[in-house]
Design a protein around this motif. Structure first.
Motif, PDB file in Angstrom:
ATOM      1  N   PHE B 159       0.818  -1.273   0.116  1.00  0.00           N
ATOM      2  CA  PHE B 159       0.096   0.027   0.028  1.00  0.00           C
ATOM      3  C   PHE B 159       0.785   1.095  -0.030  1.00  0.00           C
ATOM      4  O   PHE B 159       0.399   2.403  -0.216  1.00  0.00           O
ATOM      5  CB  PHE B 159      -1.095  -0.120   1.257  1.00  0.00           C
ATOM      6  N   GLY B 160       1.986   1.054   0.336  1.00  0.00           N
ATOM      7  CA  GLY B 160       2.791   2.402   0.342  1.00  0.00           C
ATOM      8  C   GLY B 160       3.818   2.370  -1.053  1.00  0.00           C
ATOM      9  O   GLY B 160       3.627   3.088  -1.945  1.00  0.00           O
ATOM     10  N   PHE B 161       4.856   1.210  -0.874  1.00  0.00           N
ATOM     11  CA  PHE B 161       5.802   1.357  -1.955  1.00  0.00           C
ATOM     12  C   PHE B 161       5.367   1.126  -3.308  1.00  0.00           C
ATOM     13  O   PHE B 161       5.397   1.768  -4.249  1.00  0.00           O
ATOM     14  CB  PHE B 161       7.031   0.401  -1.450  1.00  0.00           C
ATOM     15  N   ALA B 162       4.649  -0.143  -3.433  1.00  0.00           N
ATOM     16  CA  ALA B 162       4.201  -0.802  -4.593  1.00  0.00           C
ATOM     17  C   ALA B 162       3.459   0.435  -5.431  1.00  0.00           C
ATOM     18  O   ALA B 162       3.483   0.704  -6.481  1.00  0.00           O
ATOM     19  CB  ALA B 162       3.666  -2.028  -4.523  1.00  0.00           C
ATOM     20  N   GLN B 163       2.419   1.038  -4.644  1.00  0.00           N
ATOM     21  CA  GLN B 163       1.310   1.767  -5.397  1.00  0.00           C
ATOM     22  C   GLN B 163       2.031   3.001  -6.008  1.00  0.00           C
ATOM     23  O   GLN B 163       1.936   3.535  -7.080  1.00  0.00           O
ATOM     24  CB  GLN B 163       0.243   2.023  -4.409  1.00  0.00           C
ATOM     25  N   SER B 164       2.896   3.690  -5.027  1.00  0.00           N
ATOM     26  CA  SER B 164       3.520   4.872  -5.607  1.00  0.00           C
ATOM     27  C   SER B 164       4.599   4.622  -6.480  1.00  0.00           C
ATOM     28  O   SER B 164       4.820   5.637  -7.439  1.00  0.00           O
ATOM     29  CB  SER B 164       4.346   5.593  -4.339  1.00  0.00           C
ATOM     30  N   GLN B 165       5.152   3.433  -6.688  1.00  0.00           N
ATOM     31  CA  GLN B 165       6.452   3.221  -7.843  1.00  0.00           C
ATOM     32  C   GLN B 165       5.802   2.427  -8.853  1.00  0.00           C
ATOM     33  O   GLN B 165       6.563   2.086  -9.684  1.00  0.00           O
ATOM     34  CB  GLN B 165       7.364   2.551  -7.038  1.00  0.00           C
ATOM     35  N   GLY B 166       4.471   2.117  -8.834  1.00  0.00           N
ATOM     36  CA  GLY B 166       3.769   1.613 -10.111  1.00  0.00           C
ATOM     37  C   GLY B 166       4.359   0.031  -9.988  1.00  0.00           C
ATOM     38  O   GLY B 166       4.462  -0.527 -11.269  1.00  0.00           O
ATOM     39  N   LEU B 167       4.615  -0.481  -8.785  1.00  0.00           N
ATOM     40  CA  LEU B 167       5.051  -2.079  -9.035  1.00  0.00           C
ATOM     41  C   LEU B 167       3.764  -2.710  -8.738  1.00  0.00           C
ATOM     42  O   LEU B 167       2.893  -2.246  -7.920  1.00  0.00           O
ATOM     43  CB  LEU B 167       5.850  -2.223  -7.904  1.00  0.00           C
ATOM     44  N   PRO B 168       3.645  -4.010  -9.053  1.00  0.00           N
ATOM     45  CA  PRO B 168       2.654  -5.053  -8.815  1.00  0.00           C
ATOM     46  C   PRO B 168       2.644  -5.155  -7.334  1.00  0.00           C
ATOM     47  O   PRO B 168       3.408  -5.348  -6.453  1.00  0.00           O
ATOM     48  CB  PRO B 168       2.903  -6.126  -9.375  1.00  0.00           C
ATOM     49  N   GLN B 169       1.363  -5.221  -6.946  1.00  0.00           N
ATOM     50  CA  GLN B 169       1.084  -5.557  -5.488  1.00  0.00           C
ATOM     51  C   GLN B 169       1.201  -7.142  -5.328  1.00  0.00           C
ATOM     52  O   GLN B 169       1.042  -7.947  -6.077  1.00  0.00           O
ATOM     53  CB  GLN B 169      -0.162  -5.181  -4.829  1.00  0.00           C
TER      54      GLN B 169
END
Lengths: 214, 400
Positions: B159-169
């Motif tokens: 919810f923090g890193f992936a969303q902001s960097q466009g990475l898959p959850q």
């Protein structure tokens, strides 16, 4: 209760003040069931006190009072209740009626406790004493003479070995006195009871066994 | 009833009404406070996950002083013994840290993008874990290190890193399928193991490996003679016990995350309920005092009537009875009304509390009704005893 006796009884108040000769105070006197006694005295020598002591209302006396062999200062409250319901009747000088209740209610208040008189008997007594029409009237609307009659009827609504009467006829005319005396005498004879009646000097029409001067 | 006609005289309706209303008010407040407490208490003591915290993690506060010297933040044996002796501690254990270098990477031969990091391990005894994954075991031959990760780490990524960097959850299932290579270095040894994340924990905020592995690895690669203990984990009897917060505050210890807050919250709730109940009780006590004074006044005013009735041969119990009945009637009305108010207000706030998944449990309703009845019986008993006492004080013959 067959005898009611006083042994050297004296109101505490006379103990220091001293008092004139008496046939009762400081003497040994016995009253016997079935006999009628008149106690005469001037005001202020303890007529009411005497009856109040016997009725267990006050205890400010020296000496002893006995019901048969029982000293009355050993009676428990429950025994006093029994005595006031079944052994001693009392017509108070102050009457002690409940002024907010009616004539009938005052009488019922006693009779419900004892269940002694039937409705008819009570109505007869009211008729005889001429206050039947006042049965539903509150006591405070009656004359003192009428109230005295209510108090007497109320006192007759219980069994007793002795009836105590404290100047009961002070506000009644001779005719009424004669009437009430005969009603009381009839009740005394029916129950075989004794009578102690106090008076300032008037000799009410009873058949006394003895007259004592207080 | 003839007696009642005589005895009701001098009864003050305003006084009785005042008594009734004040008792009703006091009783309702007390009942509601208790009801509310029983409603909310499960959040603190039951197995509800919302505030579940039978375990607390302790560490020393990091200050400028002990930031410079790391051994200042370590617990001594004496300190550990002292905590163990506290009455609220059921069981105490410690985090064993790795005293060797850990380097993790994803096998570059796999088709997953490359990844590598230095990291650390800690371990706690198995019985203090809230999860027991099936692969959670170590033996030297298998060369496989199972890892348990805090669920919050995954959330942090998703919810923090992936969303902001466009990475898959990544789901827990997916991440459990990644195989990691772990290289341990220390004491002149260097060995590589395979590893996998086998579970997630809500309780312990660290990267966990089996205790058994940790002992073995510290022995083989460890640089320190004895690993420093800087975090403790304690199983406590009642996590809402305010003594816990007090003790650790006095010792300058930090309780992990919000679990200490919960003790404070519960303590605050208790104080709140107690104060509200106290107000209710005070109102009730004043109401009872009013009633006792009313009885005094009534008996005093009706003394002549009592005396005359007793001279007619009436027993004191007979005279007291109408007043008993009156008192009992008033108190029964108060009881019924206070219960109605309690149920009404309870239903009103229950809908507000439904967010917290609080539901009305009948057993609790009965407890509160039982309490109300007991309260009422006590008050009625007190009133009647006082009436009896006052009427008994009227004596014929009067005692000198």
């Amino acid at each position: 209760m067959n005898t009611l006796s006083l042994k050297h009884t004296l109101p505490v108040i006379f103990f220091e003040a001293g008092m004139p000769a008496s046939e009762i105070w400081l003497k040994e006197v016995g009253f016997i069931k079935g006999r009628l006694y008149l106690i005469t005295a001037a005001s202020g020598v303890g007529k009411s006190s005497l009856l109040n002591y016997i009725f267990g209302e006050r205890t400010d006396y020296t000496g002893d009072i006995f019901f048969d062999d029982r000293n009355i200062n050993t009676l428990r409250p429950s025994e006093w209740l029994d005595i006031r319901q079944r052994r001693l009747g009392f017509i108070f000088q102050g009457l002690r009626l409940f002024t907010d209740l009616t004539v009938k209610e005052n009488i019922d208040l006693k009779n419900r406790l004892t269940g002694f008189k039937s409705k008819t008997e009570i109505n007869d007594l009211l008729e005889q004493t001429d206050i039947a029409d006042k049965a539903g009237t509150k006591i405070r609307f009656l004359s003192f003479g009428q109230q005295q009659r209510v108090a007497i009827i109320r006192a007759l609504c219980q069994p007793f070995d002795f009836l105590l009467m404290d100047e009961p006829f002070s506000h009644l005319d001779e005719q009424n006195v004669a009437l009430l005396s005969s009603i009381i005498t009839a009740e005394l004879q029916r129950q075989g009871s004794g009578l102690l009646i106090t008076s300032l000097g008037t000799q009410y029409p009873f058949n006394y066994h003895s007259i004592l001067k207080l | 009833m003839l007696l009642w006609k005589l005895l009701r005289k001098n009864i003050s309706i305003p006084q009785l009404t005042g008594y009734g209303v004040a008792t009703l008010l006091g009783m309702s407040i007390v009942l509601l406070a208790i009801r509310f407490y029983t409603d909310v208490r499960p959040l603190f003591t039951s197995d509800s996950s919302l505030f579940k915290a039978d375990f607390i993690v302790l560490s020393k506060k990091i200050s400028l002083l002990n930031a410079v010297r790391s051994d200042k933040s370590a617990f001594t044996d004496k300190e550990i013994e002292d905590i163990r002796k506290q009455h609220f501690v059921n069981e105490l254990s410690y985090f064993t840290p790795s005293s060797y270098q850990v380097y993790a990477y994803i096998d570059p031969t796999s088709n997953i993008p490359g990844f590598s990091t230095y990291m650390f391990f800690e371990s706690v005894p198995d019985n203090l874990l809230d999860v027991q994954p099936k692969d959670w075991k170590w033996n030297e031959e298998s060369r496989f290190i199972p890892i348990i990760l805090p669920r919050s780490y995954l959330n942090l990524y998703n919810f923090g890193f992936a969303q902001s960097q466009g990475l898959p959850q990544i789901s827990e299932g997916i991440i459990s399928n990644f195989t990691l290579q772990v290289r341990l270095t220390g004491k002149g040894n260097r060995e590589t193991f395979t590893s996998r994340i086998v579970g997630f924990t809500d309780r312990i905020n660290t990267i966990l490996v089996p205790d058994e592995f940790m002992r073995w690895a510290n022995d083989r690669f460890g640089n320190a003679a004895k690993p420093k203990i800087s975090r403790l984990i304690a199983e406590v009897k009642n996590p809402t016990d305010p003594a816990i917060a007090e003790y650790f505050a006095a010792k300058n210890l930090e309780i992990n995350d919000d679990k200490g807050e919960q003790g404070k919250l519960s303590y605050f709730l208790k104080i709140l309920v107690l104060s509200v109940s106290a107000v209710g009780l005070v109102i009730m006590v004043l109401a009872i005092a009013l009633m006792l004074i009313s009885i005094n006044l009534l008996v005093y005013k009706n003394q002549k009537t009592f005396e005359n009735l007793m001279l007619q041969g009436y027993r004191r119990q007979q005279l007291a009875k109408p007043y008993y009945l009156l008192t009992i009637s008033i108190n029964v009305i108060v009881l019924v009304l206070s219960l109605l108010i309690m149920v009404f207000v309870h239903n009103a706030y229950l809908s507000q509390l439904s967010v917290l998944k609080i539901t009305a449990e009948n057993s609790d309703t009965w407890t509160v009704i039982g309490l109300a009845v007991i309260f009422n019986i006590l008050i009625t008993g007190l009133n009647c005893a006082w009436i009896n006492h006052k009427i008994r004080s009227i004596q014929i013959p009067k005692r000198r």
